[in-house]
Design an enzyme around this catalytic site. Structure first.
Site, PDB file in Angstrom:
ATOM      1  N   SER A   1      21.120  37.418 -18.036  1.00  0.00           N
ATOM      2  CA  SER A   1      21.075  38.538 -16.875  1.00  0.00           C
ATOM      3  C   SER A   1      19.662  39.196 -17.014  1.00  0.00           C
ATOM      4  O   SER A   1      18.827  38.722 -16.826  1.00  0.00           O
ATOM      5  CB  SER A   1      22.193  39.560 -17.189  1.00  0.00           C
ATOM      6  OG  SER A   1      22.424  40.339 -16.194  1.00  0.00           O
TER       7      SER A   1
ATOM      8  N   GLY B   1      22.240  43.312 -19.310  1.00  0.00           N
ATOM      9  CA  GLY B   1      23.207  44.516 -18.895  1.00  0.00           C
ATOM     10  C   GLY B   1      22.489  45.333 -17.787  1.00  0.00           C
ATOM     11  O   GLY B   1      22.805  46.475 -17.599  1.00  0.00           O
ATOM     12  N   GLY B   2      21.761  44.562 -16.898  1.00  0.00           N
ATOM     13  CA  GLY B   2      21.131  45.153 -15.683  1.00  0.00           C
ATOM     14  C   GLY B   2      20.235  46.305 -15.978  1.00  0.00           C
ATOM     15  O   GLY B   2      20.157  47.299 -15.217  1.00  0.00           O
TER      16      GLY B   2
END
EC number: 3.1.1.8
Length: 141
Positions: free
Chosen positions: A131, A49-50
């Site tokens: 991610s 989720g960055g």
């Protein structure tokens, strides 16, 4: 045998109103195959989720199926995201930065100390993620 996941960090999933959130978010979700294994491989999931959004308590990250089919113990980690997890103000001890990574590190240490009680092998642990979670895996190596 309980089927309960713990809340993620506030702000991480504000776009999803059905997600349970709490500042008290430093929990692990653990899925164990039945019957309880002896010395099973452990897989630790770190969501992405960055480093700004996400939580391991989303239904898509439910490790029950993987644990049952592959006979492994699956652990998912919640950690602080956004400013409270990754804000860094150089020279300021109140915001040293990367607290979310320290949260993950605490979870990894907990698994090493406690997973044997769940039937897991602390010497056979695999980290995986997507991610920012995959990036976190690389940072912990």
């Amino acid at each position: 045998n309980t089927d309960q996941s713990f809340p993620g960090f506030p702000g991480s999933e504000m776009w999803n109103p059905n997600t349970d959130l709490s500042e008290d978010c430093l929990y692990l979700n653990v899925w164990i195959p039945t019957p309880k294994p002896k010395n099973a491989t452990v897989m630790i999931w770190i969501y992405g989720g960055g480093f700004q959004t996400g939580t391991s308590s989303l239904p898509v990250y439910d490790g029950k199926f993987l644990a049952r089919v592959e006979r492994v113990i699956v652990v998912s980690v919640n950690y602080r995201v956004g400013a409270l997890g990754f804000l860094a103000l150089p020279g300021n001890p109140e915001a040293p930065g990367n607290l979310g990574l320290f949260d993950q590190q605490l979870a990894l240490q907990w698994v090493q100390k406690n997973i044997a009680a769940f039937g897991g092998n602390p010497k056979s642990v695999t980290l995986f993620g997507e991610s920012a979670g995959a990036g976190s895996v690389g940072l912990h190596l």
